[in-house]
Design a protein around this motif. Structure first.
Motif, PDB file in Angstrom:
ATOM      1  N   PHE A 180       0.983  -1.128  -0.266  1.00 14.78           N
ATOM      2  CA  PHE A 180       0.009   0.154   0.165  1.00 14.78           C
ATOM      3  C   PHE A 180       0.701   0.902   0.027  1.00 14.78           C
ATOM      4  CE2 PHE A 180      -1.741   3.596   2.622  1.00 14.78           C
ATOM      5  CZ  PHE A 180      -2.598   4.118   1.767  1.00 14.78           C
ATOM      6  N   GLU A 181       1.773   1.125   0.995  1.00 14.36           N
ATOM      7  CA  GLU A 181       2.622   2.093   0.253  1.00 14.36           C
ATOM      8  C   GLU A 181       3.259   2.170  -0.150  1.00 14.36           C
ATOM      9  OE1 GLU A 181       3.726   2.770   5.682  1.00 14.36           O
ATOM     10  OE2 GLU A 181       5.073   1.730   4.407  1.00 14.36           O
ATOM     11  N   SER A 182       4.133   0.904  -1.085  1.00 14.81           N
ATOM     12  CA  SER A 182       4.292   1.214  -2.610  1.00 14.81           C
ATOM     13  C   SER A 182       3.313   2.693  -3.063  1.00 14.81           C
ATOM     14  CB  SER A 182       4.755   0.527  -2.888  1.00 14.81           C
ATOM     15  OG  SER A 182       5.038   0.538  -3.963  1.00 14.81           O
ATOM     16  N   ASN A 183       2.619   1.651  -3.780  1.00 18.49           N
ATOM     17  CA  ASN A 183       1.119   1.850  -4.524  1.00 18.49           C
ATOM     18  C   ASN A 183       0.752   3.444  -4.245  1.00 18.49           C
ATOM     19  OD1 ASN A 183       1.500  -0.200  -5.350  1.00 18.49           O
ATOM     20  ND2 ASN A 183      -0.063  -1.214  -4.744  1.00 18.49           N
ATOM     21  N   TYR A 184       0.672   3.958  -3.004  1.00 20.37           N
ATOM     22  CA  TYR A 184      -0.128   5.361  -2.361  1.00 20.37           C
ATOM     23  C   TYR A 184       0.832   6.132  -2.159  1.00 20.37           C
ATOM     24  CZ  TYR A 184      -4.668   3.474  -3.888  1.00 20.37           C
ATOM     25  OH  TYR A 184      -5.448   2.498  -4.384  1.00 20.37           O
ATOM     26  N   ALA A 185       2.394   5.951  -2.606  1.00 18.22           N
ATOM     27  CA  ALA A 185       3.611   7.351  -1.991  1.00 18.22           C
ATOM     28  C   ALA A 185       2.872   8.845  -1.710  1.00 18.22           C
ATOM     29  CB  ALA A 185       4.686   7.049  -2.703  1.00 18.22           C
ATOM     30  N   LYS A 186       2.424   9.079  -2.922  1.00 13.25           N
ATOM     31  CA  LYS A 186       1.998  10.198  -3.167  1.00 13.25           C
ATOM     32  C   LYS A 186       0.958  10.918  -2.167  1.00 13.25           C
ATOM     33  CE  LYS A 186       3.453  10.826  -8.296  1.00 13.25           C
ATOM     34  NZ  LYS A 186       2.412  11.040  -8.926  1.00 13.25           N
ATOM     35  N   MET A 187       0.545   9.736  -1.851  1.00 13.65           N
ATOM     36  CA  MET A 187      -0.848  10.555  -1.157  1.00 13.65           C
ATOM     37  C   MET A 187      -0.518  10.283   0.702  1.00 13.65           C
ATOM     38  SD  MET A 187      -3.770   8.335  -2.305  1.00 13.65           S
ATOM     39  CE  MET A 187      -5.405   9.543  -1.393  1.00 13.65           C
ATOM     40  N   LEU A 188       0.616   9.471   1.221  1.00 10.75           N
ATOM     41  CA  LEU A 188       0.841   9.450   2.486  1.00 10.75           C
ATOM     42  C   LEU A 188       1.336  10.282   3.352  1.00 10.75           C
ATOM     43  CD1 LEU A 188       3.289   6.225   1.675  1.00 10.75           C
ATOM     44  CD2 LEU A 188       0.920   6.645   2.466  1.00 10.75           C
ATOM     45  N   LYS A 189       1.479  10.302   4.911  1.00  7.12           N
ATOM     46  CA  LYS A 189       1.689  11.188   5.789  1.00  7.12           C
ATOM     47  C   LYS A 189       2.877  11.079   5.689  1.00  7.12           C
ATOM     48  CE  LYS A 189      -2.191  10.839   8.703  1.00  7.12           C
ATOM     49  NZ  LYS A 189      -3.162  10.460  10.223  1.00  7.12           N
ATOM     50  N   PRO A 190       3.937  12.869   5.738  1.00  4.67           N
ATOM     51  CA  PRO A 190       5.575  12.493   5.042  1.00  4.67           C
ATOM     52  C   PRO A 190       6.181  12.000   6.096  1.00  4.67           C
ATOM     53  CG  PRO A 190       4.084  15.113   5.761  1.00  4.67           C
ATOM     54  CD  PRO A 190       3.173  14.321   6.216  1.00  4.67           C
ATOM     55  N   GLU A 191       5.501  11.626   7.422  1.00  5.60           N
ATOM     56  CA  GLU A 191       5.973  10.359   8.643  1.00  5.60           C
ATOM     57  C   GLU A 191       6.508   9.145   7.890  1.00  5.60           C
ATOM     58  OE1 GLU A 191       2.577  11.125  10.845  1.00  5.60           O
ATOM     59  OE2 GLU A 191       3.756  12.016   9.350  1.00  5.60           O
ATOM     60  N   TYR A 192       5.236   8.825   6.896  1.00  6.44           N
ATOM     61  CA  TYR A 192       5.322   7.681   5.972  1.00  6.44           C
ATOM     62  C   TYR A 192       6.076   7.654   4.920  1.00  6.44           C
ATOM     63  CZ  TYR A 192       2.153   6.505   9.312  1.00  6.44           C
ATOM     64  OH  TYR A 192       1.297   5.967  11.275  1.00  6.44           O
ATOM     65  N   GLN A 193       6.914   8.097   4.103  1.00  6.30           N
ATOM     66  CA  GLN A 193       7.365   8.704   3.051  1.00  6.30           C
ATOM     67  C   GLN A 193       8.888   8.278   3.182  1.00  6.30           C
ATOM     68  OE1 GLN A 193       6.497  12.317   1.249  1.00  6.30           O
ATOM     69  NE2 GLN A 193       4.793  12.249   1.181  1.00  6.30           N
ATOM     70  N   ASP A 194       9.441   8.083   1.796  1.00 10.16           N
ATOM     71  CA  ASP A 194      11.341   7.156   2.009  1.00 10.16           C
ATOM     72  C   ASP A 194      11.393   8.457   2.618  1.00 10.16           C
ATOM     73  OD1 ASP A 194      10.381   4.841   1.709  1.00 10.16           O
ATOM     74  OD2 ASP A 194      10.359   5.103  -0.300  1.00 10.16           O
TER      75      ASP A 194
END
Length: 194
Positions: A180-194
């Motif tokens: 999910f984090e990989s597929n929705y990277a642009k929608m994630l809160k900053p703390e969950y982005q790479d």
């Protein structure tokens, strides 16, 4: 906190609510809480009639409840439509009363709508997915009016984050959340982005 005591950790004044059931609420909660614009996600039970259902009753299939999540979100940041898209992309809406290793009516796929507009959005999106042939099988997700949401017991709240070594989290939930984090990277809160 007592069983079924309110589990909302933030002030939800002015936030919209959406309620979804798509399998084990530990996974569903983990997806939604990572999204920008989502301020709180509560695991609980919806779709049944008995007052104050317990996890033991629901997980045993002794009630009509589904494991569900209530999402508190800012519609200025994330729309109901976007929440729907995430919901349908993060579980299999074509399996009746089953998600992965979890089976029983408590794991069914349901969108609980709160208004005619939400129902229209859900129905239209399901039709769009069906017409596009997104899934090999027909979508069996129920579209039902929201009636009541009961918070699950405190130990279920934020379970994924608080229990990283739980065998279910490691073997079932973590691979799904990472995808999910990989597929929705642009929608994630900053703390969950790479």
């Amino acid at each position: 906190m007592e069983a079924n005591a309110p589990a909302v950790p933030v002030d939800t004044t002015g936030l919209a609510k959406a309620t979804f059931a798509g399998g084990c609420f530990w996974c569903t909660e983990a997806y939604f809480e990572r999204l920008q614009g989502v301020e709180a996600v509560v695991s609980g039970y919806s779709g049944g009639k008995k007052a104050n259902p317990t996890y033991q009753e629901v997980s045993a299939g002794a009630t009509d409840y589904a494991e569900a999540v209530q999402v508190y979100y800012d519609p200025e940041i994330i729309s109901y439509q976007e929440l729907l898209e995430v919901f349908f992309a993060t579980h299999d809406p074509t399996t009746l009363n089953r998600q992965g290793p979890d089976h029983g009516k408590q794991y069914r796929s349901v969108v609980f709508y709160r208004s005619p507009e939400e129902k229209r959005l859900v129905d239209d999106y399901i039709q769009k997915l069906e017409e596009a042939g997104t899934y090999r099988d027909d979508i069996v997700t129920k579209v039902q009016p929201f009636k009541k949401f009961w918070d699950a017991e405190p130990y279920h709240q934020d379970y994924y984050r608080l229990n990283p070594n739980d065998p279910y989290v490691r073997s079932v939930a973590r691979p799904k959340v990472l995808k999910f984090e990989s597929n929705y990277a642009k929608m994630l809160k900053p703390e969950y982005q790479d």
